[in-house]
Write an enzyme that holds these catalytic residues in place. Structure first.
Site, short mmCIF file in Angstrom:
data_model
loop_
_atom_site.label_atom_id
_atom_site.label_comp_id
_atom_site.label_asym_id
_atom_site.label_seq_id
_atom_site.Cartn_x
_atom_site.Cartn_y
_atom_site.Cartn_z
N ARG A 133 -20.97 0.81 0.12
CA ARG A 133 -21.30 -0.26 1.07
C ARG A 133 -22.76 -0.11 1.50
O ARG A 133 -23.21 0.99 1.82
CB ARG A 133 -20.38 -0.21 2.30
CG ARG A 133 -18.94 -0.55 1.97
CD ARG A 133 -18.04 -0.53 3.19
NE ARG A 133 -16.66 -0.75 2.80
CZ ARG A 133 -15.62 -0.68 3.62
NH1 ARG A 133 -15.81 -0.38 4.89
NH2 ARG A 133 -14.39 -0.91 3.19
N ARG A 148 -20.66 6.69 8.93
CA ARG A 148 -21.07 5.46 8.25
C ARG A 148 -22.05 5.84 7.14
O ARG A 148 -23.21 6.15 7.39
CB ARG A 148 -21.73 4.50 9.25
CG ARG A 148 -21.87 3.06 8.76
CD ARG A 148 -22.62 2.22 9.80
NE ARG A 148 -21.94 2.20 11.08
CZ ARG A 148 -21.03 1.29 11.43
NH1 ARG A 148 -20.69 0.35 10.58
NH2 ARG A 148 -20.47 1.33 12.62
N GLU A 222 -12.68 4.09 14.50
CA GLU A 222 -11.78 3.58 13.45
C GLU A 222 -11.64 4.54 12.27
O GLU A 222 -12.61 5.07 11.76
CB GLU A 222 -12.30 2.23 12.95
CG GLU A 222 -11.42 1.59 11.88
CD GLU A 222 -12.05 0.35 11.27
OE1 GLU A 222 -11.83 0.13 10.07
OE2 GLU A 222 -12.76 -0.38 11.99
N SER A 225 -7.69 0.50 8.56
CA SER A 225 -7.61 -0.93 8.84
C SER A 225 -6.47 -1.51 8.01
O SER A 225 -6.49 -1.46 6.78
CB SER A 225 -8.93 -1.62 8.49
OG SER A 225 -8.89 -2.98 8.84
N ARG A 263 -15.37 10.26 6.20
CA ARG A 263 -15.28 9.90 7.62
C ARG A 263 -14.24 10.72 8.39
O ARG A 263 -14.52 11.23 9.48
CB ARG A 263 -14.96 8.41 7.77
CG ARG A 263 -14.72 7.99 9.21
CD ARG A 263 -14.48 6.52 9.38
NE ARG A 263 -15.69 5.75 9.13
CZ ARG A 263 -15.91 4.54 9.62
NH1 ARG A 263 -15.00 3.96 10.38
NH2 ARG A 263 -17.03 3.90 9.35
#
Length: 298
Positions: A133, A148, A222, A225, A263
């Protein structure tokens, strides 16, 4: 779960991992640029341990494991709803392909333009791929550490089921529960957030975010999801089945993270840190690590 109570000021995951030679951000940036990182030593071992733990847990269920492409043609991205509106967050090759930010894209493309035998539904995949990403639009957010990053690894749960709302709701709750169970086994405090209409993505009917507790930030961040799409993706991808009357119908699709590294390592090391800088390894990971504690090196 209960938030850990420390009798000292908890360190953030970056300081903990750097001190224990688990992470190298300086050389990561030198080699890979902004948001680059190296996991090393017990940092790499912890990531491998997590992968094996999750693989073993999902082998107990009726999910089919699959390693899927992360370099994918444009059509599956359009079908899953990532294109055209999220193009700026995708890496694109000189040949016009894209690098996926989730194994969901490759997995959903598997049955593109096919008619599935209704007897095979539901179809459940436990998919793995490297993920990429650009993190466009996140300027200034989490610029240090492994929350991130541009390149990571993710196990994804994907379900294709009959075109029935009640059935889809059942699987949405199941996918969410699967991830909750993993966090419980890891001993990580978390909560589940139902996203409001303005926060759900294109085509999503309902979405849960699971957020794990980060002691250094004193807030939840988070980790998962969980999304239910009805037939939005399958209409775009043309994935159908024949119902009992012989009528062609679009299947329903759902997905949820199983685990994403690096993460989740941030949550693990922060919640299990000790005053001397050592890190307790969650019990379920100890057999893969071969020890119970990452001893402080500095």
């Amino acid at each position: 779960g209960e938030k850990p109570q420390f009798d000292f000021e908890p360190k953030n995951h970056v300081d903990l991992m750097l001190a224990n030679d688990m992470l190298d951000l300086e050389r990561g940036t030198k080699v890979a640029g902004f948001r680059g990182y190296f996991l090393k030593g017990d940092g790499a071992r912890l990531a491998f341990a997590l992968w094996q733990f999750v693989i073993d847990e999902f082998s107990k269920q009726d999910f089919t494991p699959m390693i899927v492409p992360s370099m994918v043609r444009r059509e599956p991205f359009i079908g899953t709803g990532y294109l055209p509106q999220s193009e700026e967050d995708l890496y694109k090759t000189q040949d016009g392909d894209y690098l996926a930010g989730t194994a969901e894209v490759g997995t959903m493309g598997y049955y593109m333009d096919e008619i599935i035998d209704a007897k095979s539904l539901p179809i459940k995949y436990f998919s793995f791929s490297p993920c990429f990403r650009r993190e466009a639009g996140s300027h200034g957010k989490d610029t240090r550490g492994i929350i991130r990053v541009h390149e990571f690894f993710k196990f994804e749960q994907v379900v294709l089921c009959e075109a029935n709302h009640e059935t889809s709701v059942k699987f949405h709750e199941e996918l969410t529960k699967n991830s909750e169970e993993l966090l419980k086994l890891l001993g990580l405090p978390y909560h589940v957030v139902v996203n409001c209409g303005g926060d759900i993505g294109l085509g999503q009917v309902k979405k849960y975010d699971i957020e794990g507790w980060m002691p250094s930030e004193k807030k939840y961040r988070e980790t998962h999801s969980s999304s239910y799409f009805h037939d939005f993706q399958t209409r775009r991808l043309n994935i159908r089945y024949r119902d009992e009357s012989g009528k062609l119908r679009f299947v329903h699709s759902l997905n949820n993270t199983a685990i994403a590294t690096p993460r989740i390592l941030a949550h693990i090391v922060e919640n299990n840190q000790r005053a001397d800088g050592s890190i307790y390894i969650p019990e379920v990971l100890q057999k893969y690590m071969g020890k119970a504690v990452i001893e402080a090196t500095k």
